[in-house]
Design a protein around this motif. Structure first.
Motif: not given
Length: 331
Positions: A41-61
């Motif tokens: 889920x880490x954004x490939x262009x704007x890290x450390x942003x996380x892509x919404x509703x990606x697995x990483x985003x859901x884990x963070x929530x």
């Protein structure tokens, strides 16, 4: 490596020196990052942003919800403590409105002070640019790099596969291994330096960096050995990232290619001559995944062979240091 860089910079005072660290021994360490963090889920262009509703985003929530309710969690689950108090995330320190705001956009999971960003290629290059990862001439370095057996063209170990039992127990690692192997490096921005190096070594890349920026370079066509090392992995970390910090041309390293690996032939170890300080000694653990050696002890012959070999290496270091001290006194 971070501790040694702080000692070198005098962070703890000039009375402390990087020579205080006699040896550095690593197992499957992501020195230069891993593409699995982008797949999660880490954004490939704007890290450390996380892509919404990606697995990483859901884990963070999920972590935020657990941390917010932590004071209500029974003591029998204390081993799942995420230390919410250090960031004031529980309902005792944070309001409900603040909690909802963190669920919308987390100040923690989408920050540079978080593990997902630490293992991006961008963060690894920042560490290298700051001098972290430089070798100390009186420290002995050794890295153990695991690679899983795969049956596809990217395998670096002849297509050897694991047993069905192992796959049943460690299936997440096999799934993530396939994800790492198939990752499209051309989508990364900024472009990692190691991709520029691959393009520069292959004539069909047509202009090096510009071709990579256009997303045209095919990693699988460039720089044979290094290209395969981008794909080969242990289910978490690609092989090239396990070697050592920095490119090979910017550090001192020796890559060993054993006819029989450490895990299979503990008697045949390269310790007949004194170890060399200030140099990374890179050893590949073939047909092994991220959890083959640590932290789970299963008492297998291959696991015992690894620790036996590591013990021999450490004894060789002790012997070499004693010889250095004796030589210094005699001089």
């Amino acid at each position: 490596m971070k501790l040694q860089s702080l000692l070198s910079a005098g962070f703890f005072g000039r009375q402390y020196h990087p020579d205080m660290i006699l040896s550095v021994n690593t197992i499957s360490s992501p020195f230069r990052g891993t593409q699995i963090v982008y797949a999660l889920g880490e954004d490939v262009c704007n890290a450390p942003d996380v892509r919404p509703l990606s697995l990483g985003d859901l884990i963070g929530k999920g972590v935020h919800v657990w941390s917010y309710l932590w004071p209500l969690v029974p003591s029998c689950l204390s081993f799942l403590d995420f230390h919410a108090e250090s960031r004031a995330l529980s309902f005792r320190e944070a309001s409900f409105i603040s909690f909802l705001g963190q669920l919308w956009k987390s100040d923690w999971s989408a920050s540079r002070d978080a593990t997902p960003y630490d293992v991006t290629f961008e963060a690894a290059e920042e560490r290298e640019d700051a001098g972290e990862g430089a070798t100390n001439p009186r420290t002995y370095y050794r890295s153990h790099c695991a690679t899983m057996g795969m049956s596809d063209e990217h395998s670096s170990n002849g297509g050897v596969t694991f047993s069905l039992l192992q796959k049943a127990v460690f299936w997440p690692l096999y799934l993530s291994s396939r994800t790492i192997s198939a990752f499209d490096f051309s989508v990364l921005r900024p472009t990692p330096r190691f991709l520029n190096a691959i393009a520069a070594t292959h004539p069909s890349s047509g202009g090096g960096k510009d071709r990579i920026e256009d997303g045209i370079v095919n990693v699988d066509e460039g720089a044979g050995y290094v290209s395969n090392a981008l794909r080969a992995n242990d289910g978490v970390v690609p092989l090239f990232s396990q070697w050592h910090p920095c490119d090979c041309e910017n550090t001192l390293c020796r890559h060993y290619n054993h006819g029989e690996g450490i895990l299979d032939s503990p008697e045949k170890t390269p310790h007949d001559t004194p170890p060399e300080a200030g140099v990374w000694h890179v050893h590949e653990l073939q047909d092994a995944h991220h959890l083959s050696v640590v932290p789970i002890w299963v008492g297998s012959g291959r696991q015992k062979a690894f620790w036996r070999d590591l013990g021999q290496w450490l004894r060789a270091i002790d012997s070499a240091r004693v010889d250095d001290v004796i030589a210094a006194f005699e001089a």
